[in-house]
Design an enzyme around this catalytic site. Structure first.
Site, short mmCIF file in Angstrom:
data_model
loop_
_atom_site.label_atom_id
_atom_site.label_comp_id
_atom_site.label_asym_id
_atom_site.label_seq_id
_atom_site.Cartn_x
_atom_site.Cartn_y
_atom_site.Cartn_z
N SER A 52 45.38 27.68 42.60
CA SER A 52 44.99 29.10 40.93
C SER A 52 44.76 28.79 40.17
O SER A 52 43.58 29.08 39.42
CB SER A 52 46.60 29.23 40.88
OG SER A 52 46.84 28.47 39.43
N LYS A 96 47.30 26.93 33.90
CA LYS A 96 47.30 28.46 33.29
C LYS A 96 46.41 28.06 32.46
O LYS A 96 46.64 27.25 31.26
CB LYS A 96 47.37 29.31 33.99
CG LYS A 96 49.28 29.39 34.74
CD LYS A 96 48.52 30.08 36.26
CE LYS A 96 49.26 29.73 36.96
NZ LYS A 96 49.18 29.52 38.91
#
Length: 190
Positions: A52, A96
């Site tokens: 990701s 993230k």
């Protein structure tokens, strides 16, 4: 008599060396234990388990996490954080990038991120977002919430999805600050 005095001083000298060696060994042991305890409290390691954050990071990259920084400051836009999605100690850790800060309104329209109605320019060449998810409509961030996205915008489960949603500050473990592996890319992150 002189021989007895020499023997006594010789034994004392050997005991002093032995005592000094034990003292030195004990100090080293205390320093090692203190270093381990400090590093466990202040830092931890985390491994990138998913793609990701590509192209910024690859699966298998290992990092040191600064667990103290957000005790004295707030996450900033662009910080790469490690967080949990629930208070459970066994909850998996996610990596993230912080996009939205407390009190802001986030929306994704036509592949672009809008913060309080203004287009956000990241300064990175990342793909347009094809699925805005929950951010199709404005997402309001409470006073302790952050909106996060993976750099691999079209292959990341992040704040756009209900499984992650807005990240509460109390679930943020820390900030990625040093890449450990791969060794040729090791170093502090900007």
């Amino acid at each position: 008599m002189i021989q007895k005095v020499k023997d006594w001083f010789g034994a004392l000298g050997q005991n002093q060396k032995l005592h000094q060696s034990f003292r030195w060994g004990f100090q080293i042991l205390v320093a090692i234990v203190f270093g381990i305890m400090t590093s466990m409290c202040l830092f931890s390691t985390v491994t990138m388990q998913e793609g990701s954050m590509e192209p910024t990071f690859s699966t298998g990259n290992k990092f040191f996490v600064n667990k103290v920084v957000y005790k004295f400051s707030e996450p900033k836009r662009g910080d790469i954080i490690v967080f949990k999605t629930s208070p459970d100690d066994d909850a998996s850790l996610h990596i993230k990038r912080v996009i939205g800060l407390p009190g802001e309104k986030i929306q994704i329209r036509d592949g672009q991120i809008l913060i309080n109605g203004e287009t956000y320019r990241e300064g990175r060449d990342l793909p347009k977002i094809s699925n805005p998810g929950l951010a199709t409509n404005e997402v309001y961030l409470e006073s302790d919430e952050y909106f996060v996205l993976g750099d691999n915008r079209n292959n990341s489960e992040d704040s756009r999805y209900a499984d992650v949603g807005n990240v509460k500050k109390k679930y943020i473990t820390g900030k990625i600050w040093f890449r450990v592996t791969p060794v040729k890319k090791a170093g502090f992150l900007k």
